[in-house]
Design a protein around this motif. Structure first.
Motif, PDB file in Angstrom:
ATOM      1  N   PRO A 138       0.757  -1.233  -0.109  1.00 37.51           N
ATOM      2  CA  PRO A 138       0.321  -0.112  -0.620  1.00 37.51           C
ATOM      3  C   PRO A 138       0.814   1.412   0.085  1.00 37.51           C
ATOM      4  CG  PRO A 138      -0.304  -0.718   2.188  1.00 37.51           C
ATOM      5  CD  PRO A 138       1.101  -1.385   1.079  1.00 37.51           C
ATOM      6  N   GLN A 139       0.169   2.432  -0.063  1.00 40.42           N
ATOM      7  CA  GLN A 139       1.275   3.785  -0.010  1.00 40.42           C
ATOM      8  C   GLN A 139       0.291   4.632   0.658  1.00 40.42           C
ATOM      9  OE1 GLN A 139       0.369   4.788  -4.245  1.00 40.42           O
ATOM     10  NE2 GLN A 139       2.174   4.856  -4.714  1.00 40.42           N
ATOM     11  N   VAL A 140       1.496   5.506   1.568  1.00 37.03           N
ATOM     12  CA  VAL A 140       1.348   6.356   2.791  1.00 37.03           C
ATOM     13  C   VAL A 140       1.397   7.604   2.183  1.00 37.03           C
ATOM     14  CG1 VAL A 140       3.192   6.397   4.019  1.00 37.03           C
ATOM     15  CG2 VAL A 140       1.091   6.581   5.509  1.00 37.03           C
TER      16      VAL A 140
ATOM     17  N   PRO B 291     -10.317   4.291   3.681  1.00 43.14           N
ATOM     18  CA  PRO B 291     -11.119   4.821   4.785  1.00 43.14           C
ATOM     19  C   PRO B 291      -9.974   5.912   4.261  1.00 43.14           C
ATOM     20  CG  PRO B 291     -11.010   2.434   5.052  1.00 43.14           C
ATOM     21  CD  PRO B 291     -10.114   2.211   4.063  1.00 43.14           C
ATOM     22  N   ALA B 292     -10.133   7.001   4.433  1.00 46.01           N
ATOM     23  CA  ALA B 292      -9.103   8.124   5.341  1.00 46.01           C
ATOM     24  C   ALA B 292     -10.198   9.628   5.490  1.00 46.01           C
ATOM     25  CB  ALA B 292      -8.243   8.510   4.117  1.00 46.01           C
ATOM     26  N   PRO B 293      -9.214  10.715   6.381  1.00 43.42           N
ATOM     27  CA  PRO B 293     -10.018  11.092   7.071  1.00 43.42           C
ATOM     28  C   PRO B 293     -10.761  12.360   5.627  1.00 43.42           C
ATOM     29  CG  PRO B 293      -8.235  10.798   8.459  1.00 43.42           C
ATOM     30  CD  PRO B 293      -7.966  10.473   7.158  1.00 43.42           C
ATOM     31  N   GLU B 294      -9.779  12.583   4.705  1.00 44.08           N
ATOM     32  CA  GLU B 294     -10.401  13.063   3.520  1.00 44.08           C
ATOM     33  C   GLU B 294     -10.341  12.858   2.135  1.00 44.08           C
ATOM     34  OE1 GLU B 294     -12.435  15.431   2.799  1.00 44.08           O
ATOM     35  OE2 GLU B 294     -12.861  16.741   4.448  1.00 44.08           O
ATOM     36  N   THR B 295     -10.218  13.189   1.783  1.00 45.09           N
ATOM     37  CA  THR B 295      -9.957  12.542  -0.069  1.00 45.09           C
ATOM     38  C   THR B 295      -8.788  12.526  -0.312  1.00 45.09           C
ATOM     39  OG1 THR B 295     -10.562  14.748  -0.982  1.00 45.09           O
ATOM     40  CG2 THR B 295     -12.383  13.442  -1.040  1.00 45.09           C
ATOM     41  N   THR B 296      -8.294  12.094  -1.422  1.00 44.14           N
ATOM     42  CA  THR B 296      -6.821  11.752  -1.985  1.00 44.14           C
ATOM     43  C   THR B 296      -6.908  12.903  -2.975  1.00 44.14           C
ATOM     44  OG1 THR B 296      -7.256   9.903  -2.182  1.00 44.14           O
ATOM     45  CG2 THR B 296      -5.453  10.625  -3.116  1.00 44.14           C
ATOM     46  N   GLY B 297      -7.614  13.763  -2.895  1.00 53.02           N
ATOM     47  CA  GLY B 297      -7.444  15.425  -4.068  1.00 53.02           C
ATOM     48  C   GLY B 297      -6.940  16.159  -2.649  1.00 53.02           C
ATOM     49  N   PHE B 298      -7.773  15.798  -1.337  1.00 58.38           N
ATOM     50  CA  PHE B 298      -7.525  17.118  -0.860  1.00 58.38           C
ATOM     51  C   PHE B 298      -6.106  17.102  -0.304  1.00 58.38           C
ATOM     52  CE2 PHE B 298      -7.951  18.096   3.882  1.00 58.38           C
ATOM     53  CZ  PHE B 298      -8.873  19.660   3.881  1.00 58.38           C
TER      54      PHE B 298
END
Length: 295
Positions: free
Chosen positions: A104-106, A247-254
């Protein structure tokens, strides 16, 4: 094209949250029973029906030939393991671990004085819009309240896992002042919030919540910009922004728009020491060739 992570950009010795002393203390406070290897690596366990115990080593530095000995010395040598190294790790294959899925990537962000230069055009425009909305930002420690607004509706929590509030409040209790809540208000109305967990000179983005009013006003942009400044002013060197996908707190673009950088983790591996020893024993066993002599 998104630049890959530059390890020279972040000068910090802090471990990822899941390997930090702060997280270890939180697990103990939440009634869990984590273990530590002799080198300090944190090991968690999950108990399944039938008595199966799965050990997990999350986000650790595992590129060491001593791992089997460390596991054995901790009395865990007969349990299956799920290993998720913090960085690409070639050594695990050599000890008999099996790769279960690719790396995966972080997403991470250095908190230096170049923050503003890394904002993309859209993020910068949204931040300017939020600044024009007469929003107020409050910075506090997380209240010890399992019903706090940031946790949302707990009814959707799976019974197999601790509710987010339990472990988060345990973290706040075990690490006073290190669960930092940033809340955006429009007048007296709470419209967005973000919760960051501090550990050594790093921080991890943990929870976020935004209302429709907050989204229209760009409150999450002003919240994060305020939080980044606060972290930098208090000596934090790196902000962990979660996995690139999932799952993440906000979108990748953000997250990319605010200047986050991407780096790979070290794949996901399964390892059962007894089976690994058996497999490698068979591989190393010398082959006997039969010779037929003429009489």
């Amino acid at each position: 094209m998104t630049p890959m992570f530059d390890t020279a950009a972040i000068q910090t010795h802090a471990k990822p949250l899941l390997q930090s002393e702060a997280f270890f203390r939180a697990l103990i406070a939440a009634g869990q029973n984590p273990s530590r290897l002799a080198d300090g690596t944190l090991v968690t366990t999950r108990q399944f029906a039938g008595g199966l115990r799965l050990c997990q080593i999350p986000r650790a530095d595992m590129d060491t030939p001593d791992l089997p000995k460390l596991i054995a010395d901790a009395g865990l040598g007969r349990h299956p393991f799920l290993l998720t190294p913090d960085r690409p790790c070639t050594h695990l294959k050599r000890i008999g671990a099996v790769r279960l899925s690719r790396s995966p990537q972080v997403m991470e962000m250095p908190l230096d004085h170049g923050r503003e230069a890394r904002l993309d055009t859209i993020w910068r425009r949204r931040l300017a819009h939020a600044r024009s909305q007469d929003l107020q930002i409050a910075t506090t420690n997380l209240p010890m309240d399992p019903g706090h607004w940031i946790f949302g509706d707990p009814r959707g929590t799976s019974r197999r896992h601790l509710p987010a509030s339990v472990l988060t409040l345990a973290y706040a209790a075990a690490n006073p002042g290190d669960a930092k809540l940033f809340t955006a208000y429009l007048g007296q109305t709470r419209i967005a919030a973000v919760l960051l967990l501090l550990h050594e000179d790093a921080a991890t983005w943990h929870l976020t919540r935004t209302t429709p009013h907050g989204r229209v006003r760009g409150a999450e942009h002003l919240l994060m910009w305020t939080a980044l400044g606060w972290l930098s002013d208090h000596g934090t060197k790196r902000l962990d922004l979660g996995a690139l996908t999932g799952p993440a707190p906000e979108t990748t673009g953000f997250r990319l728009g605010m200047g986050a950088q991407i780096r790979p983790l070290g794949d996901i591996w399964g390892w059962w020491p007894p089976l690994a020893r058996l497999r490698w024993g068979r591989r190393s066993r010398p082959t006997t060739l039969g010779v037929t002599g003429a009489s």
